[in-house]
Design a protein around this motif. Structure first.
Motif, mmCIF file in Angstrom:
data_model
loop_
_atom_site.group_PDB
_atom_site.id
_atom_site.type_symbol
_atom_site.label_atom_id
_atom_site.label_comp_id
_atom_site.label_asym_id
_atom_site.label_seq_id
_atom_site.Cartn_x
_atom_site.Cartn_y
_atom_site.Cartn_z
ATOM 1 N N SER A 291 0.719 6.712 2.916
ATOM 2 C CA SER A 291 1.459 5.676 3.623
ATOM 3 C C SER A 291 2.561 5.138 2.715
ATOM 4 C CB SER A 291 0.536 4.538 4.051
ATOM 5 O OG SER A 291 0.046 3.869 2.925
ATOM 6 N N LEU A 292 3.632 4.727 3.323
ATOM 7 C CA LEU A 292 4.755 4.187 2.564
ATOM 8 C C LEU A 292 4.601 2.704 2.267
ATOM 9 C CD1 LEU A 292 7.788 5.977 4.215
ATOM 10 C CD2 LEU A 292 6.730 6.440 2.006
ATOM 11 N N ARG A 293 3.658 2.062 2.881
ATOM 12 C CA ARG A 293 3.431 0.631 2.675
ATOM 13 C C ARG A 293 1.965 0.405 2.315
ATOM 14 N NH1 ARG A 293 8.277 -0.624 2.544
ATOM 15 N NH2 ARG A 293 9.563 -0.785 4.361
ATOM 16 N N PRO A 294 1.708 -0.565 1.454
ATOM 17 C CA PRO A 294 0.305 -0.864 1.159
ATOM 18 C C PRO A 294 -0.341 -1.612 2.323
ATOM 19 C CG PRO A 294 1.741 -2.387 0.014
ATOM 20 C CD PRO A 294 2.630 -1.377 0.692
ATOM 21 N N THR A 295 -1.631 -1.412 2.485
ATOM 22 C CA THR A 295 -2.362 -2.197 3.471
ATOM 23 C C THR A 295 -2.518 -3.612 2.920
ATOM 24 O OG1 THR A 295 -4.528 -1.702 2.535
ATOM 25 C CG2 THR A 295 -3.674 -0.164 4.204
ATOM 26 N N PHE A 296 -3.024 -4.520 3.742
ATOM 27 C CA PHE A 296 -3.195 -5.901 3.288
ATOM 28 C C PHE A 296 -4.087 -5.967 2.051
ATOM 29 C CE2 PHE A 296 -5.501 -9.935 3.272
ATOM 30 C CZ PHE A 296 -4.438 -10.797 3.128
ATOM 31 N N MET A 297 -5.144 -5.181 2.019
ATOM 32 C CA MET A 297 -6.072 -5.202 0.890
ATOM 33 C C MET A 297 -5.464 -4.569 -0.361
ATOM 34 S SD MET A 297 -8.535 -6.935 1.940
ATOM 35 C CE MET A 297 -9.655 -6.743 0.598
ATOM 36 N N GLN A 298 -4.468 -3.706 -0.203
ATOM 37 C CA GLN A 298 -3.838 -3.034 -1.334
ATOM 38 C C GLN A 298 -2.611 -3.774 -1.855
ATOM 39 O OE1 GLN A 298 -2.986 0.581 0.726
ATOM 40 N NE2 GLN A 298 -4.806 1.629 -0.035
ATOM 41 N N LYS A 299 -2.237 -4.888 -1.232
ATOM 42 C CA LYS A 299 -1.030 -5.619 -1.634
ATOM 43 C C LYS A 299 -1.278 -6.461 -2.883
ATOM 44 C CE LYS A 299 1.885 -6.192 2.355
ATOM 45 N NZ LYS A 299 2.589 -7.128 3.195
ATOM 46 N N PHE A 300 -0.230 -6.590 -3.666
ATOM 47 C CA PHE A 300 -0.237 -7.474 -4.830
ATOM 48 C C PHE A 300 -0.304 -8.915 -4.335
ATOM 49 C CE2 PHE A 300 2.235 -10.051 -7.869
ATOM 50 C CZ PHE A 300 1.451 -9.881 -8.989
ATOM 51 N N ALA B 84 5.415 -11.673 -14.293
ATOM 52 C CA ALA B 84 4.942 -10.315 -14.023
ATOM 53 C C ALA B 84 5.555 -9.840 -12.709
ATOM 54 C CB ALA B 84 3.419 -10.285 -13.937
ATOM 55 N N PHE B 85 6.162 -8.674 -12.740
ATOM 56 C CA PHE B 85 6.734 -8.057 -11.547
ATOM 57 C C PHE B 85 5.843 -6.885 -11.161
ATOM 58 C CE2 PHE B 85 10.266 -9.899 -13.899
ATOM 59 C CZ PHE B 85 10.847 -10.675 -12.921
ATOM 60 N N ALA B 86 5.463 -6.828 -9.888
ATOM 61 C CA ALA B 86 4.636 -5.737 -9.372
ATOM 62 C C ALA B 86 5.480 -4.981 -8.350
ATOM 63 C CB ALA B 86 3.379 -6.289 -8.720
ATOM 64 N N VAL B 87 5.725 -3.707 -8.640
ATOM 65 C CA VAL B 87 6.576 -2.890 -7.775
ATOM 66 C C VAL B 87 5.736 -1.759 -7.205
ATOM 67 C CG1 VAL B 87 8.672 -1.486 -7.687
ATOM 68 C CG2 VAL B 87 8.558 -3.450 -9.225
ATOM 69 N N PHE B 88 5.705 -1.671 -5.891
ATOM 70 C CA PHE B 88 4.929 -0.625 -5.217
ATOM 71 C C PHE B 88 5.621 0.719 -5.418
ATOM 72 C CE2 PHE B 88 3.475 1.760 -1.438
ATOM 73 C CZ PHE B 88 2.104 1.640 -1.619
ATOM 74 N N TYR B 89 4.863 1.689 -5.907
ATOM 75 C CA TYR B 89 5.394 3.017 -6.219
ATOM 76 C C TYR B 89 5.245 3.918 -5.022
ATOM 77 C CZ TYR B 89 6.225 7.160 -9.069
ATOM 78 O OH TYR B 89 6.729 8.321 -9.592
ATOM 79 N N TYR B 90 6.367 4.309 -4.424
ATOM 80 C CA TYR B 90 6.354 5.154 -3.215
ATOM 81 C C TYR B 90 6.059 6.579 -3.548
ATOM 82 C CZ TYR B 90 8.340 1.198 -0.839
ATOM 83 O OH TYR B 90 8.540 -0.045 -0.296
ATOM 84 N N SER C 220 6.405 -5.199 0.092
ATOM 85 C CA SER C 220 5.340 -4.650 -0.741
ATOM 86 C C SER C 220 5.402 -5.062 -2.206
ATOM 87 C CB SER C 220 5.336 -3.120 -0.644
ATOM 88 O OG SER C 220 6.593 -2.601 -1.016
ATOM 89 N N ASP C 221 6.553 -5.461 -2.717
ATOM 90 C CA ASP C 221 6.677 -5.840 -4.118
ATOM 91 C C ASP C 221 6.473 -7.348 -4.273
ATOM 92 O OD1 ASP C 221 7.357 -3.183 -4.426
ATOM 93 O OD2 ASP C 221 9.501 -3.574 -4.473
ATOM 94 N N GLY C 222 6.196 -7.779 -5.485
ATOM 95 C CA GLY C 222 5.997 -9.202 -5.698
ATOM 96 C C GLY C 222 6.104 -9.589 -7.156
ATOM 97 N N SER C 223 5.993 -10.878 -7.393
ATOM 98 C CA SER C 223 6.029 -11.377 -8.770
ATOM 99 C C SER C 223 5.116 -12.592 -8.887
ATOM 100 C CB SER C 223 7.453 -11.754 -9.175
ATOM 101 O OG SER C 223 7.891 -12.866 -8.423
ATOM 102 N N ALA C 224 4.707 -12.851 -10.124
ATOM 103 C CA ALA C 224 3.885 -14.020 -10.421
ATOM 104 C C ALA C 224 4.387 -14.592 -11.739
ATOM 105 C CB ALA C 224 2.415 -13.635 -10.535
ATOM 106 N N GLN C 225 4.273 -15.894 -11.893
ATOM 107 C CA GLN C 225 4.713 -16.510 -13.135
ATOM 108 C C GLN C 225 3.749 -17.616 -13.543
ATOM 109 O OE1 GLN C 225 7.147 -16.350 -10.545
ATOM 110 N NE2 GLN C 225 6.433 -18.184 -9.548
ATOM 111 N N ALA C 226 3.717 -17.843 -14.853
ATOM 112 C CA ALA C 226 2.886 -18.904 -15.403
ATOM 113 C C ALA C 226 3.639 -19.526 -16.576
ATOM 114 C CB ALA C 226 1.543 -18.349 -15.862
#
Length: 148
Positions: A36-45, A142-148, A123-129
């Protein structure tokens, strides 16, 4: 899987080889349709999960530290590696991570960080602290990039 090509002047047959049959198993439609080209809800960052453990890591490493310029590069690299290891432990196999940790002396001045990325909003996201005490401040992103 067999494919037959017909031509006007005659007929010839070509046989396509199914990789699953070569490996000793038969292929099913779920095998062929599993990419799949997109992550499912459970596979999302999930940024809140990452932010929580990033904050804990910063607190653990920096709570009683005093800023020393000589140690700041080594300490920021250590924190970045630990954050990256925890991100990988989330088990989101098709994500690639970029972690940036900036450590500075707290002299009562303000600081501002900004980042620009070209990515897929779905599908991509980021988090900061962030962390600061009387001697130092730290920003981790932190940057999370979904690898197609």
């Amino acid at each position: 899987m067999e494919r037959v090509n017909s031509m006007e002047s005659g007929a010839s047959s070509a046989h396509a080889i199914d990789p699953a049959q070569v490996a000793g198993r038969t292929s099913t439609s779920s095998d062929r349709d599993s990419f799949s080209l997109r992550p499912t809800f459970m596979q999302k960052f999930k940024p809140p999960v990452a932010t929580k453990f990033m904050q804990q890591i910063l607190q653990t490493h920096l709570q009683h530290k005093v800023y020393h310029a000589e140690e700041s590069q080594k300490l920021s690299k250590l924190i970045a590696e630990e954050i990256k290891t925890k991100l990988i432990e989330l088990g989101l196999d098709r994500y690639k991570y970029v972690v940036n940790v900036v450590l500075g002396e707290n002299l009562g001045e303000g600081a501002r960080m900004d980042a620009r990325c070209y990515w897929d909003q779905e599908s991509d996201g980021s988090a900061q602290a962030f962390f600061s005490n009387d001697s130092l401040w730290c920003a981790a992103v932190a940057f999370a990039v979904f690898y197609y």
